[in-house]
Design a protein around this motif. Sequence first.
Motif, short mmCIF file in Angstrom:
data_model
loop_
_atom_site.label_atom_id
_atom_site.label_comp_id
_atom_site.label_asym_id
_atom_site.label_seq_id
_atom_site.Cartn_x
_atom_site.Cartn_y
_atom_site.Cartn_z
N ILE A 118 0.89 -1.16 0.16
CA ILE A 118 -0.05 -0.12 -0.03
C ILE A 118 0.70 1.18 0.05
CG2 ILE A 118 -1.59 1.35 1.42
CD1 ILE A 118 -2.86 -1.09 2.41
N THR A 127 0.90 12.88 5.86
CA THR A 127 -0.52 13.17 5.85
C THR A 127 -1.55 12.22 5.07
OG1 THR A 127 -0.05 14.46 3.66
CG2 THR A 127 -0.05 15.82 5.73
N LEU A 128 -0.75 11.04 4.76
CA LEU A 128 -1.46 9.81 4.05
C LEU A 128 -1.93 8.82 5.06
CD1 LEU A 128 -0.06 10.04 0.44
CD2 LEU A 128 -2.17 10.90 1.32
N HIS A 163 -17.49 -1.44 -12.90
CA HIS A 163 -17.27 -0.86 -11.67
C HIS A 163 -15.89 -1.49 -11.17
CE1 HIS A 163 -20.63 1.46 -11.13
NE2 HIS A 163 -21.42 0.41 -11.29
N GLU A 165 -11.78 -2.40 -11.59
CA GLU A 165 -10.50 -2.06 -12.22
C GLU A 165 -9.33 -2.52 -11.58
OE1 GLU A 165 -9.47 2.26 -13.65
OE2 GLU A 165 -9.00 2.07 -11.56
N GLU A 212 -9.72 -2.52 -7.74
CA GLU A 212 -10.82 -1.58 -7.21
C GLU A 212 -12.18 -2.11 -7.28
OE1 GLU A 212 -8.16 2.15 -6.67
OE2 GLU A 212 -10.44 1.51 -6.19
N SER A 216 -17.33 1.32 -3.12
CA SER A 216 -16.26 2.66 -3.19
C SER A 216 -15.19 2.75 -1.85
CB SER A 216 -17.23 3.90 -2.94
OG SER A 216 -16.29 4.99 -3.03
N LEU A 245 -10.95 2.91 2.45
CA LEU A 245 -10.89 4.30 2.85
C LEU A 245 -12.21 5.05 2.35
CD1 LEU A 245 -7.64 5.18 1.45
CD2 LEU A 245 -8.10 4.67 3.80
N ALA A 246 -13.15 5.17 3.16
CA ALA A 246 -14.45 6.11 2.65
C ALA A 246 -14.85 6.73 4.05
CB ALA A 246 -15.49 5.02 2.43
N GLY A 247 -15.51 7.77 3.78
CA GLY A 247 -15.91 8.65 4.75
C GLY A 247 -15.15 8.91 6.04
N SER A 321 -6.43 18.83 5.58
CA SER A 321 -5.79 17.43 5.12
C SER A 321 -4.49 17.47 4.78
CB SER A 321 -6.73 17.17 4.02
OG SER A 321 -6.73 17.98 2.84
N ASP B 88 -15.87 13.59 0.02
CA ASP B 88 -15.89 14.77 0.62
C ASP B 88 -14.36 15.67 0.21
OD1 ASP B 88 -15.47 13.71 3.89
OD2 ASP B 88 -13.95 14.08 2.42
N SER B 90 -11.80 16.47 2.02
CA SER B 90 -10.63 15.74 2.65
C SER B 90 -10.19 14.36 1.97
CB SER B 90 -10.80 15.53 4.23
OG SER B 90 -11.49 14.77 4.14
N GLU B 91 -11.20 13.60 1.54
CA GLU B 91 -10.92 12.55 0.62
C GLU B 91 -10.26 12.79 -0.59
OE1 GLU B 91 -15.20 11.02 1.90
OE2 GLU B 91 -14.12 9.20 1.22
N SER B 93 -8.53 15.64 -1.40
CA SER B 93 -7.18 15.92 -1.11
C SER B 93 -6.21 14.72 -0.90
CB SER B 93 -7.22 16.90 0.02
OG SER B 93 -5.87 17.47 0.34
#
Lengths: 369, 148
Positions: A118, A127-128, A163, A165, A212, A216, A245-247, A321, B88, B90-91, B93
Amino acid sequence: MRGISALVMLSCVSSIDSTAGAQETEQRVQLHGFGSWAYGNTNGNDYLSGSEDGRYDDASFALNVVATHADRLRVVAQPEWLDREDGTEVELDYAFAEWTFSDKLRLRAGKVKQPFGISTEVFDVGTLRPFSELPQAVYGPVGLVGESYKGIGIAGAITFGQHWEVVYDVYGGGQELEEYLPPEAVAEGETFEDPIELERTKDIVGARAVVETPISGLRFGASAYTGNEVGSHRRTGLGIQAEYLAGPWSIRSEYASETVKDDLDADGFYVEAAYHLDPHWQLAVQYDHLKSSLAAVPDPAAPSLLKHEEVALGLNYWWSSDFVFKLSYHNVDGNRFAGPPPTDLAESVTAGTLKTKTNMLLVSTQFSF
Amino acid sequence: MTKASATALRLSALLSCAPLGWADGANTGFNVIVNAANPVTALSRDEVARLFLKKTTTWPNGSPVAPVDQRSDSIGRQAFCREVLQKDMSEISSYWNQMIFSGRTLPPLAKGSDEDVVAYIRANPNAIGYVADRTPLGQGVKILTIHD
């Protein structure tokens, strides 16, 4: 050399449009970057940025430069400056050219970030991720993954239906990776000059495929490479990964293994979860585990030297972010990465004073632009 | 468009239970626009998202796509990210940081206003962008039909 390197970089920066980062006009050259600083305090051993007396020394900054030409050619480079307790060094993270044939096929040549797992391609971008450092059981200096390869590769994305990939990378060339030598050297009863050894592997062939899914943010993948380690035998790395990674959720898990024939086996695994309470506050938790074995010493006197198990808890405040303050607590069992200074390790094992458990409080800031 | 009126438009679209108003764009608060010479007249939401995330980089005729975003603090961009990209800010970015620092691609060009977007689309046959639905378009630009 360091002064000259800094002067060259300053010359490049000053010649670039000052609005490069703002994206208000079409630009052939863009600048981005990231940096960090950390303070760590432990209950005795050294670990990551932490020491018993507390350490403020660790800071870093990287400049990412991208030049595009005629929509098909991109040239990318990223030098990084690292400030540590023992001084400052400059590294070239990567420098390569990419030619785009289509979305399904791109060609890359040069020093390229190694596509494995990853996070190898964004190794130092704080920041990731929710913690200041990547999980050490997979990304620590044990030789499981390398940061880059020097050679040629192809990459692309192939869609299946509406959908699904698959994003793929295939590459070949040479690899260098850093290993923290003292624990293995002491386990084998050997001495060392420099605690960081640069392992070179030639004639590497590697690949990664990431799928993917229609859900989502959910993706999973696998990576592998094999080559001939200089001065040793065949080195092979394998890895599998899953990520959601979502929301407000960020959930990741990876397993990686390394085999150097007739020399070493290592297996590492981690699971990490983070949750945004609101746009600023984030909670995080991580567990990782590494075990390794040496062919020369199947039953070492100090097995903790080849083991790492860690539980970490984190609380982060994201100003945006691109700017974050991080506070984390780490409980470590094992000495593969945590221990006394390298020069004291052998003596502490002999004297029976080696602390196998380490607690660390880490405060850091990380930023990007 | 004020923040309050944009919010009201989005809320009314949700409450109306209309198929998100993609067919005419009037109830979404923004329109997706392309150069009038572009032969494409309709795209799915997923296709538009792929163009703006640079997962698809060419039009069906092989021409390179030139997506144009708006500033990250603009209401239009936040609405577009939420309703088309379904993420959103932040996602988004984080997504672009991942792309930039892994050396894979760069974010789309970002313009400072709806008028700047319209001017860019008018001047670039391969461009695609989005503007508030009350933005005057003039000659050389057309609205793309978005279906789900």
